[in-house]
Motif scaffolding. Structure first.
Motif, PDB file in Angstrom:
ATOM      1  N   CYS A   3      42.532  48.178  55.545  1.00 49.61           N
ATOM      2  CA  CYS A   3      43.560  48.094  54.510  1.00 49.61           C
ATOM      3  C   CYS A   3      42.933  48.223  53.125  1.00 49.61           C
ATOM      4  CB  CYS A   3      44.312  46.771  54.613  1.00 49.61           C
ATOM      5  SG  CYS A   3      45.355  46.690  56.080  1.00 49.61           S
ATOM      6  N   PHE A   4      41.750  47.652  52.932  1.00 49.71           N
ATOM      7  CA  PHE A   4      41.074  47.753  51.648  1.00 49.71           C
ATOM      8  C   PHE A   4      40.727  49.207  51.332  1.00 49.71           C
ATOM      9  CE2 PHE A   4      37.170  47.838  49.130  1.00 49.71           C
ATOM     10  CZ  PHE A   4      37.596  47.146  48.013  1.00 49.71           C
ATOM     11  N   VAL A   5      40.123  49.897  52.293  1.00 49.80           N
ATOM     12  CA  VAL A   5      39.768  51.301  52.095  1.00 49.80           C
ATOM     13  C   VAL A   5      41.031  52.126  51.899  1.00 49.80           C
ATOM     14  CG1 VAL A   5      38.710  53.327  53.163  1.00 49.80           C
ATOM     15  CG2 VAL A   5      37.583  51.108  53.306  1.00 49.80           C
ATOM     16  N   LEU A   6      42.089  51.805  52.641  1.00 50.69           N
ATOM     17  CA  LEU A   6      43.368  52.494  52.486  1.00 50.69           C
ATOM     18  C   LEU A   6      43.894  52.314  51.066  1.00 50.69           C
ATOM     19  CD1 LEU A   6      45.828  53.946  53.699  1.00 50.69           C
ATOM     20  CD2 LEU A   6      46.683  51.691  54.354  1.00 50.69           C
ATOM     21  N   GLY A   7      43.827  51.109  50.542  1.00 49.94           N
ATOM     22  CA  GLY A   7      44.269  50.856  49.174  1.00 49.94           C
ATOM     23  C   GLY A   7      43.469  51.644  48.154  1.00 49.94           C
ATOM     24  N   ILE A   8      42.182  51.734  48.371  1.00 54.07           N
ATOM     25  CA  ILE A   8      41.321  52.508  47.476  1.00 54.07           C
ATOM     26  C   ILE A   8      41.744  53.964  47.474  1.00 54.07           C
ATOM     27  CG2 ILE A   8      38.964  53.377  47.162  1.00 54.07           C
ATOM     28  CD1 ILE A   8      38.060  50.624  48.339  1.00 54.07           C
ATOM     29  N   LEU A   9      41.962  54.518  48.656  1.00 54.35           N
ATOM     30  CA  LEU A   9      42.352  55.920  48.744  1.00 54.35           C
ATOM     31  C   LEU A   9      43.695  56.165  48.075  1.00 54.35           C
ATOM     32  CD1 LEU A   9      41.210  56.986  52.282  1.00 54.35           C
ATOM     33  CD2 LEU A   9      40.331  57.754  50.098  1.00 54.35           C
ATOM     34  N   LEU A  10      44.628  55.236  48.194  1.00 52.25           N
ATOM     35  CA  LEU A  10      45.922  55.419  47.553  1.00 52.25           C
ATOM     36  C   LEU A  10      45.782  55.448  46.032  1.00 52.25           C
ATOM     37  CD1 LEU A  10      48.187  53.172  49.784  1.00 52.25           C
ATOM     38  CD2 LEU A  10      48.067  55.665  49.713  1.00 52.25           C
ATOM     39  N   LYS A  24      47.283  66.659  50.494  1.00 55.07           N
ATOM     40  CA  LYS A  24      46.021  66.053  50.101  1.00 55.07           C
ATOM     41  C   LYS A  24      45.019  66.368  51.198  1.00 55.07           C
ATOM     42  CE  LYS A  24      47.983  63.792  46.709  1.00 55.07           C
ATOM     43  NZ  LYS A  24      48.952  64.660  46.143  1.00 55.07           N
ATOM     44  N   ASN A  25      43.804  66.677  50.820  1.00 55.60           N
ATOM     45  CA  ASN A  25      42.738  66.978  51.780  1.00 55.60           C
ATOM     46  C   ASN A  25      41.723  65.854  51.777  1.00 55.60           C
ATOM     47  OD1 ASN A  25      43.389  69.704  52.808  1.00 55.60           O
ATOM     48  ND2 ASN A  25      43.309  70.211  50.641  1.00 55.60           N
ATOM     49  N   VAL A  26      41.579  65.191  52.901  1.00 50.56           N
ATOM     50  CA  VAL A  26      40.658  64.070  53.046  1.00 50.56           C
ATOM     51  C   VAL A  26      39.626  64.434  54.109  1.00 50.56           C
ATOM     52  CG1 VAL A  26      40.423  61.638  53.673  1.00 50.56           C
ATOM     53  CG2 VAL A  26      42.445  62.413  52.400  1.00 50.56           C
ATOM     54  N   LEU A  27      38.356  64.390  53.718  1.00 52.76           N
ATOM     55  CA  LEU A  27      37.262  64.648  54.655  1.00 52.76           C
ATOM     56  C   LEU A  27      36.767  63.319  55.209  1.00 52.76           C
ATOM     57  CD1 LEU A  27      35.153  66.473  56.032  1.00 52.76           C
ATOM     58  CD2 LEU A  27      33.753  66.228  53.955  1.00 52.76           C
ATOM     59  N   LEU A  28      36.757  63.196  56.525  1.00 50.99           N
ATOM     60  CA  LEU A  28      36.231  62.021  57.202  1.00 50.99           C
ATOM     61  C   LEU A  28      34.862  62.382  57.749  1.00 50.99           C
ATOM     62  CD1 LEU A  28      39.490  61.176  59.149  1.00 50.99           C
ATOM     63  CD2 LEU A  28      38.687  60.102  57.046  1.00 50.99           C
ATOM     64  N   LEU A  29      33.855  61.647  57.311  1.00 48.67           N
ATOM     65  CA  LEU A  29      32.471  61.944  57.673  1.00 48.67           C
ATOM     66  C   LEU A  29      31.942  60.842  58.587  1.00 48.67           C
ATOM     67  CD1 LEU A  29      30.500  64.203  56.869  1.00 48.67           C
ATOM     68  CD2 LEU A  29      29.747  62.770  55.000  1.00 48.67           C
ATOM     69  N   SER A  46      47.730  54.476  59.138  1.00 47.71           N
ATOM     70  CA  SER A  46      47.924  53.580  57.991  1.00 47.71           C
ATOM     71  C   SER A  46      48.053  54.355  56.694  1.00 47.71           C
ATOM     72  CB  SER A  46      46.751  52.604  57.880  1.00 47.71           C
ATOM     73  OG  SER A  46      46.669  51.802  59.016  1.00 47.71           O
ATOM     74  N   LEU A  47      47.216  55.360  56.495  1.00 49.49           N
ATOM     75  CA  LEU A  47      47.274  56.146  55.269  1.00 49.49           C
ATOM     76  C   LEU A  47      48.568  56.947  55.195  1.00 49.49           C
ATOM     77  CD1 LEU A  47      45.869  56.844  52.644  1.00 49.49           C
ATOM     78  CD2 LEU A  47      44.654  58.661  53.842  1.00 49.49           C
ATOM     79  N   ARG A  48      48.972  57.534  56.300  1.00 49.33           N
ATOM     80  CA  ARG A  48      50.220  58.302  56.316  1.00 49.33           C
ATOM     81  C   ARG A  48      51.428  57.408  56.034  1.00 49.33           C
ATOM     82  NH1 ARG A  48      49.421  63.459  57.735  1.00 49.33           N
ATOM     83  NH2 ARG A  48      47.690  63.991  59.108  1.00 49.33           N
ATOM     84  N   ALA A  49      51.390  56.160  56.471  1.00 49.31           N
ATOM     85  CA  ALA A  49      52.493  55.238  56.219  1.00 49.31           C
ATOM     86  C   ALA A  49      52.606  54.877  54.741  1.00 49.31           C
ATOM     87  CB  ALA A  49      52.315  53.970  57.057  1.00 49.31           C
ATOM     88  N   PRO A  54      52.200  65.075  52.204  1.00 52.34           N
ATOM     89  CA  PRO A  54      51.401  65.533  53.342  1.00 52.34           C
ATOM     90  C   PRO A  54      49.907  65.316  53.120  1.00 52.34           C
ATOM     91  CG  PRO A  54      52.223  67.401  52.080  1.00 52.34           C
ATOM     92  CD  PRO A  54      52.823  66.173  51.479  1.00 52.34           C
ATOM     93  N   ILE A  55      49.223  64.974  54.194  1.00 55.05           N
ATOM     94  CA  ILE A  55      47.775  64.753  54.156  1.00 55.05           C
ATOM     95  C   ILE A  55      47.158  65.562  55.286  1.00 55.05           C
ATOM     96  CG2 ILE A  55      45.901  63.078  54.327  1.00 55.05           C
ATOM     97  CD1 ILE A  55      47.963  60.910  53.586  1.00 55.05           C
ATOM     98  N   ARG A  56      46.111  66.294  54.960  1.00 51.86           N
ATOM     99  CA  ARG A  56      45.334  67.004  55.977  1.00 51.86           C
ATOM    100  C   ARG A  56      43.996  66.298  56.125  1.00 51.86           C
ATOM    101  NH1 ARG A  56      46.263  72.707  53.531  1.00 51.86           N
ATOM    102  NH2 ARG A  56      48.336  73.156  54.308  1.00 51.86           N
ATOM    103  N   PHE A  57      43.702  65.893  57.335  1.00 50.84           N
ATOM    104  CA  PHE A  57      42.419  65.252  57.616  1.00 50.84           C
ATOM    105  C   PHE A  57      41.472  66.292  58.194  1.00 50.84           C
ATOM    106  CE2 PHE A  57      45.350  61.704  57.606  1.00 50.84           C
ATOM    107  CZ  PHE A  57      44.654  60.758  56.876  1.00 50.84           C
TER     108      PHE A  57
END
Length: 140
Positions: A3-10, A24-29, A46-49, A54-57
């Protein structure tokens, strides 16, 4: 922690006022494919909610270099990622684990300059007191 990381990304993913916002383009490494199962499904949902647009992972997996060729192997991985994502405007990079963060920091200027990085999966003692511009996350 998620949730913390999700909040940061928002906070770092810019909003859009247009009728049809660009994705939005999010790279997961990740440093291993095994991390994906325990992290990706919950994080992505969680991020999509929370983000109405739209978000592309995009997923990338880093392998641990073997032997004395670590430096050239990491450069090779960086070159591969640079070619793969060269035409893509990234909005955020999420790294999972200390090796992924070290890689992202080392090659940030050539792979994704100026893109915010959020991290997870790090022990406090590994990165205690360290701060990098445009990087945030949560240690355990």
């Amino acid at each position: 922690m998620r949730c913390f990381v999700l909040g940061i990304l928002l906070c770092v993913l810019p909003g859009s006022a247009s009728a049809e916002p660009a994705p939005k383009n999010v790279l997961l490494l990740f440093t291993s494919f095994g991390q994906r199962a325990s992290f990706l499904e919950l994080f992505e949902a969680s991020l999509r909610a929370q983000e109405p647009g739209p978000i592309r992972f995009h997923e990338a997996y880093l392998e641990h270099p073997q032997g004395g060729e670590a430096s050239s192997y990491l450069r090779s991985q960086a070159d591969t990622l640079r070619r793969r994502y060269s035409g893509l405007k990234l909005d955020a990079v999420v790294v999972n684990g200390p090796s992924a963060l070290e890689f992202a920091l080392q090659y940030r200027d050539t792979l994704f300059p100026g893109v915010p990085i959020a991290f997870t999966g790090l022990a406090t003692r590994q990165f205690a007191g360290k701060h990098w511009p445009g990087v945030t996350g949560l240690t355990t």
